[in-house]
Design a protein around this motif. Structure first.
Motif, PDB file in Angstrom:
ATOM      1  N   LYS A   1      28.554 -28.500  17.426  1.00 50.42           N
ATOM      2  CA  LYS A   1      29.154 -28.600  18.757  1.00 50.42           C
ATOM      3  C   LYS A   1      29.927 -29.908  18.901  1.00 50.42           C
ATOM      4  O   LYS A   1      31.045 -29.939  19.444  1.00 50.42           O
TER       5      LYS A   1
ATOM      6  N   GLY B   1      26.668 -23.114  18.567  1.00 51.67           N
ATOM      7  CA  GLY B   1      27.176 -24.444  18.910  1.00 51.67           C
ATOM      8  C   GLY B   1      28.690 -24.552  18.835  1.00 51.67           C
ATOM      9  O   GLY B   1      29.298 -25.314  19.576  1.00 51.67           O
ATOM     10  N   ALA B   2      29.284 -23.791  17.908  1.00 54.39           N
ATOM     11  CA  ALA B   2      30.739 -23.831  17.729  1.00 54.39           C
ATOM     12  C   ALA B   2      31.253 -22.403  17.614  1.00 54.39           C
ATOM     13  O   ALA B   2      31.604 -21.938  16.523  1.00 54.39           O
TER      14      ALA B   2
END
Length: 323
Positions: free
Chosen positions: A138, A167-168
């Motif tokens: 992230k 997170g991404a």
């Protein structure tokens, strides 16, 4: 007459720690050298391949010994007189840099490569617990890195990748097992990773056991890293891998890496141009070769607490030359 001006070991601190299946590093030792023709000075850097038994001290000794021999110091002769590895890489890089300064021609022209432009580079997410890797991903995504390389170890790897995906969510992903998937069902793993948006699997099996990939039906390409160092390795791995990670420290310099790149492309393999932990000096020749690559993984300097002055610029997931 070209001679060695200086060779030494230098240490650079890692920003936090760099963790892969083999262990963690909090700093990196590199070998730095300078050569001179009496008027100009060329410099180069190499990062020892520690899992091959190299150390920065041994590399410095190898460079010193080679330059004391009663034979010409040239890139072509280094291929005959020095083993592949970081010592030859540092000396090869210094010779390229010397030619750049002596001729006034840029490296890309001397090496017959495309004129360099900014490139998207992968950013490494170190091996850790899934929640930590999610947070690291992230953070990297918030800095603009669109391509993340995840270090895995064969245990709970799908949980790690799934956490990173949370997170991404928009990031492109490649994964690196660093030879740790001997007990993993490769077909099942590859299928699951594809669903998570992974686009490349690096070195799933131990070098020397490439036959473990025979007959494996994977929806994702396998990329050789530890299994392929120099051009002569291509024939051995071309039947089981679909890509190769070209690292100048493994190849022993840009001179051999150019041969490796040509051999890989001749066999229809895709290429990654990667790096060890290093400063911008260490990846300077690799950046030029990376202009021809399918994936670029040159984040070594971005993982350090402090790079050399005048290093590469990392912005919005891109790596570019300073100035």
């Amino acid at each position: 007459m070209i001679s060695l001006k200086t060779v030494r070991v230098e240490r650079f601190a890692v920003n936090g720690s760099f963790i892969i299946s083999r262990g963690a590093k909090t700093d990196v030792d590199v070998v730095y050298c300078e050569v001179t023709d009496g008027t100009h000075v060329g410099c180069g850097e190499g990062t020892p391949i520690y899992y091959e038994g190299e150390t920065a001290e041994l590399c410095a000794e190898a460079i010193d010994m080679r330059c004391k021999q009663n034979r010409a110091i040239s890139r072509e002769d280094l291929l005959k007189s020095m083993m592949e590895g970081a010592a030859r890489n540092a000396l090869d890089a210094a010779l390229w840099d010397l030619e750049v300064k002596a001729t006034g021609k840029p490296l890309w022209q001397l090496a017959s490569l495309p004129e360099p432009k900014p490139l998207v580079t992968a950013y490494t997410i170190s091996l850790n617990e899934p929640e930590v890797m999610k947070a690291d991903a992230k953070k990297a995504a918030s800095k603009g890195f669109p391509l993340l390389k995840l270090k895995l170890n064969g245990e709970d790897d799908l949980l790690r990748v799934a956490a990173v995906r949370i997170g991404a969510p928009d990031a492109r992903l490649i994964v690196d097992a660093n030879e740790a998937w001997a007990e993993v069902d490769l077909e099942e793993m590859a299928g699951a990773l594809k669903k998570l948006g992974v686009e490349l699997i690096e070195q799933p099996v131990e070098a020397g056991f490439e036959e473990d990939l025979d007959g494996v039906s994977s929806p994702l390409p396998f990329c050789a890293d530890e299994s392929c160092h120099v051009a002569e390795d291509i024939e051995r791995i071309a039947g089981t891998f679909q890509a190769v990670n070209i690292k100048l420290d493994k190849a022993g310099g840009l001179t051999e890496a150019l041969r490796l790149n040509a051999a890989a492309k001749a066999r229809g393999l895709k290429t990654v141009v990667g790096c060890m932990l290093s400063t911008s000096l260490g990846i300077h020749p690799a950046f030029h070769l990376a202009q021809t690559a399918d994936w670029v993984d040159l984040d070594g300097p971005a993982l350090l607490k402090k790079d050399r002055a005048g290093g590469f610029v990392y912005k919005d997931g891109m790596i570019s030359l300073p100035g």
